[in-house]
Motif scaffolding. Sequence first.
Motif, PDB file in Angstrom:
ATOM      1  N   ASP A  34       6.578  16.921   7.871  1.00  0.00           N
ATOM      2  CA  ASP A  34       5.477  17.320   6.997  1.00  0.00           C
ATOM      3  C   ASP A  34       4.249  16.475   7.365  1.00  0.00           C
ATOM      4  O   ASP A  34       4.172  15.298   7.024  1.00  0.00           O
ATOM      5  N   THR A  35       3.310  17.076   8.101  1.00  0.00           N
ATOM      6  CA  THR A  35       2.184  16.299   8.630  1.00  0.00           C
ATOM      7  C   THR A  35       1.235  15.794   7.539  1.00  0.00           C
ATOM      8  O   THR A  35       0.488  14.846   7.754  1.00  0.00           O
ATOM      9  N   GLY A  36       1.271  16.424   6.369  1.00  0.00           N
ATOM     10  CA  GLY A  36       0.415  15.983   5.258  1.00  0.00           C
ATOM     11  C   GLY A  36       0.677  14.524   4.910  1.00  0.00           C
ATOM     12  O   GLY A  36      -0.236  13.808   4.496  1.00  0.00           O
ATOM     13  N   VAL A  37       1.927  14.048   5.096  1.00  0.00           N
ATOM     14  CA  VAL A  37       2.229  12.656   4.728  1.00  0.00           C
ATOM     15  C   VAL A  37       1.413  11.683   5.577  1.00  0.00           C
ATOM     16  O   VAL A  37       1.080  10.581   5.117  1.00  0.00           O
ATOM     17  N   MET A  38       1.065  12.078   6.794  1.00  0.00           N
ATOM     18  CA  MET A  38       0.308  11.163   7.655  1.00  0.00           C
ATOM     19  C   MET A  38      -1.119  10.991   7.124  1.00  0.00           C
ATOM     20  O   MET A  38      -1.639   9.873   7.052  1.00  0.00           O
ATOM     21  N   TYR A  39      -1.756  12.119   6.755  1.00  0.00           N
ATOM     22  CA  TYR A  39      -3.110  12.041   6.202  1.00  0.00           C
ATOM     23  C   TYR A  39      -3.090  11.292   4.862  1.00  0.00           C
ATOM     24  O   TYR A  39      -4.009  10.535   4.534  1.00  0.00           O
ATOM     25  N   ARG A  40      -2.022  11.518   4.110  1.00  0.00           N
ATOM     26  CA  ARG A  40      -1.884  10.808   2.832  1.00  0.00           C
ATOM     27  C   ARG A  40      -1.715   9.303   3.052  1.00  0.00           C
ATOM     28  O   ARG A  40      -2.288   8.480   2.324  1.00  0.00           O
ATOM     29  N   LYS A  65      -4.967   2.441  13.859  1.00  0.00           N
ATOM     30  CA  LYS A  65      -4.272   1.149  13.790  1.00  0.00           C
ATOM     31  C   LYS A  65      -2.955   1.223  13.013  1.00  0.00           C
ATOM     32  O   LYS A  65      -1.979   0.560  13.359  1.00  0.00           O
ATOM     33  N   VAL A  66      -2.932   2.017  11.942  1.00  0.00           N
ATOM     34  CA  VAL A  66      -1.748   1.975  11.063  1.00  0.00           C
ATOM     35  C   VAL A  66      -0.539   2.624  11.748  1.00  0.00           C
ATOM     36  O   VAL A  66      -0.684   3.524  12.568  1.00  0.00           O
ATOM     37  N   ARG A  67       0.629   2.156  11.361  1.00  0.00           N
ATOM     38  CA  ARG A  67       1.849   2.748  11.876  1.00  0.00           C
ATOM     39  C   ARG A  67       2.507   3.535  10.731  1.00  0.00           C
ATOM     40  O   ARG A  67       2.801   2.993   9.667  1.00  0.00           O
ATOM     41  N   ILE A  68       2.690   4.819  10.965  1.00  0.00           N
ATOM     42  CA  ILE A  68       3.294   5.668   9.937  1.00  0.00           C
ATOM     43  C   ILE A  68       4.635   6.150  10.474  1.00  0.00           C
ATOM     44  O   ILE A  68       4.712   6.712  11.562  1.00  0.00           O
ATOM     45  N   ASP A  69       5.705   5.897   9.702  1.00  0.00           N
ATOM     46  CA  ASP A  69       7.034   6.363  10.113  1.00  0.00           C
ATOM     47  C   ASP A  69       7.641   7.186   9.000  1.00  0.00           C
ATOM     48  O   ASP A  69       7.387   6.947   7.813  1.00  0.00           O
ATOM     49  N   VAL A  70       8.443   8.164   9.418  1.00  0.00           N
ATOM     50  CA  VAL A  70       9.223   8.953   8.462  1.00  0.00           C
ATOM     51  C   VAL A  70      10.685   8.697   8.806  1.00  0.00           C
ATOM     52  O   VAL A  70      11.071   8.800   9.965  1.00  0.00           O
ATOM     53  N   ALA A  71      11.457   8.295   7.783  1.00  0.00           N
ATOM     54  CA  ALA A  71      12.841   7.888   8.041  1.00  0.00           C
ATOM     55  C   ALA A  71      13.769   8.563   7.030  1.00  0.00           C
ATOM     56  O   ALA A  71      13.314   9.041   5.985  1.00  0.00           O
ATOM     57  N   PRO A  72      15.083   8.600   7.300  1.00  0.00           N
ATOM     58  CA  PRO A  72      16.029   9.192   6.340  1.00  0.00           C
ATOM     59  C   PRO A  72      15.910   8.510   4.977  1.00  0.00           C
ATOM     60  O   PRO A  72      15.554   7.325   4.913  1.00  0.00           O
ATOM     61  N   PRO A  73      16.201   9.235   3.879  1.00  0.00           N
ATOM     62  CA  PRO A  73      15.970   8.683   2.530  1.00  0.00           C
ATOM     63  C   PRO A  73      16.800   7.428   2.256  1.00  0.00           C
ATOM     64  O   PRO A  73      17.992   7.409   2.519  1.00  0.00           O
ATOM     65  N   SER A  74      16.144   6.382   1.739  1.00  0.00           N
ATOM     66  CA  SER A  74      16.854   5.137   1.443  1.00  0.00           C
ATOM     67  C   SER A  74      17.212   5.058  -0.036  1.00  0.00           C
ATOM     68  O   SER A  74      17.872   4.125  -0.467  1.00  0.00           O
ATOM     69  N   ALA A  75      16.731   6.006  -0.853  1.00  0.00           N
ATOM     70  CA  ALA A  75      17.019   5.980  -2.291  1.00  0.00           C
ATOM     71  C   ALA A  75      17.328   7.402  -2.756  1.00  0.00           C
ATOM     72  O   ALA A  75      16.820   8.371  -2.181  1.00  0.00           O
ATOM     73  N   TYR A  81      12.841  12.158   2.256  1.00  0.00           N
ATOM     74  CA  TYR A  81      12.749  11.179   3.341  1.00  0.00           C
ATOM     75  C   TYR A  81      11.914  10.009   2.846  1.00  0.00           C
ATOM     76  O   TYR A  81      11.249  10.119   1.811  1.00  0.00           O
ATOM     77  N   ASP A  82      11.964   8.897   3.594  1.00  0.00           N
ATOM     78  CA  ASP A  82      11.097   7.760   3.293  1.00  0.00           C
ATOM     79  C   ASP A  82       9.822   7.902   4.117  1.00  0.00           C
ATOM     80  O   ASP A  82       9.883   8.295   5.285  1.00  0.00           O
ATOM     81  N   VAL A  83       8.700   7.554   3.528  1.00  0.00           N
ATOM     82  CA  VAL A  83       7.464   7.428   4.303  1.00  0.00           C
ATOM     83  C   VAL A  83       7.118   5.943   4.330  1.00  0.00           C
ATOM     84  O   VAL A  83       7.035   5.296   3.276  1.00  0.00           O
ATOM     85  N   LEU A  84       6.970   5.399   5.544  1.00  0.00           N
ATOM     86  CA  LEU A  84       6.695   3.976   5.702  1.00  0.00           C
ATOM     87  C   LEU A  84       5.304   3.783   6.288  1.00  0.00           C
ATOM     88  O   LEU A  84       4.954   4.421   7.284  1.00  0.00           O
ATOM     89  N   LEU A  85       4.547   2.920   5.638  1.00  0.00           N
ATOM     90  CA  LEU A  85       3.201   2.588   6.120  1.00  0.00           C
ATOM     91  C   LEU A  85       3.247   1.133   6.546  1.00  0.00           C
ATOM     92  O   LEU A  85       3.447   0.250   5.701  1.00  0.00           O
ATOM     93  N   ASP A  86       3.148   0.885   7.843  1.00  0.00           N
ATOM     94  CA  ASP A  86       3.344  -0.463   8.376  1.00  0.00           C
ATOM     95  C   ASP A  86       4.599  -1.111   7.786  1.00  0.00           C
ATOM     96  O   ASP A  86       4.579  -2.272   7.357  1.00  0.00           O
TER      97      ASP A  86
END
Length: 226
Positions: A34-40, A65-75, A81-86
């Motif tokens: 879902d590319t919207g998460v990156m803009y968010r 500069k920021v690092r955006i990752d999408v990972a399997p859900p941790s909760a 999914y998880d969205v990680l910002l740095d």
Amino acid sequence: MGLPTTIAIDGPAASGKSTLGALLAEALGYLYFDTGVMYRAVTLAALQNGVDIFDEAAIGELAEKVRIDVAPPSADDGRDYDVLLDGQDVTWEIRSDAVNDHVSDISVYARVRNAMTDQQRRIALENKVVMVGRDIGTVVMPDADLKIYLDASVEVRAQRRYQEMLDRGEQADFEAVLGSLKNRDHIDSNREIAPLKPAEDAIVIQADCLGIQQVLEKAKELVYRV
Ligand code: DC
């Protein structure tokens, strides 16, 4: 011909494209992105760091500069999914009103779009993917095997979003939800670079009178027909 391996789903805010994308990807065993998460995430980074949303150069620098990752859900709290910002878990923060109110503003900037588009293309090259957004069929993956544009009237979308908020026990004001969607539609559709619109070869699904299962069935028919 085999099944399409790159599927683009575009459409306006709250059209149900994320839900459709997640279900379709699950059914096919493809990556859902879902590319919207990156803009968010870029918007949230700006708000957290006190960067002026209307300072195009500073926001562009931040996006690169920021690092955006999408990972399997941790909760187990309703997230897909998880969205990680740095490295920081921002899965729910990127859905806040503050982010909703500013995400379309930063999405018009060329440097932001270039940084996001590069990352999205890399993901599309490496995976069988269902990618969801505004410009996936037109700009990010113009050669996608299947392009779907999921549309619905702004009133129907506002009603659904309003109901979701009530269901989650949140305070909601229908007119405010409607106004916010209209504002995002306007900015997303009228920006100069990569505006929201169906690709010429996209198949439009009009979802005003369709539930999500009916939309999914239609999408599956398209997948198996290609
Ligand atoms: O799909 P969403 O509501 O999470 O998207 C949030 C905003 O991000 C949307 O209003 C415009 C921007 N966006 C974009 O410009 N291009 C994309 N491919 C995806 C989202």
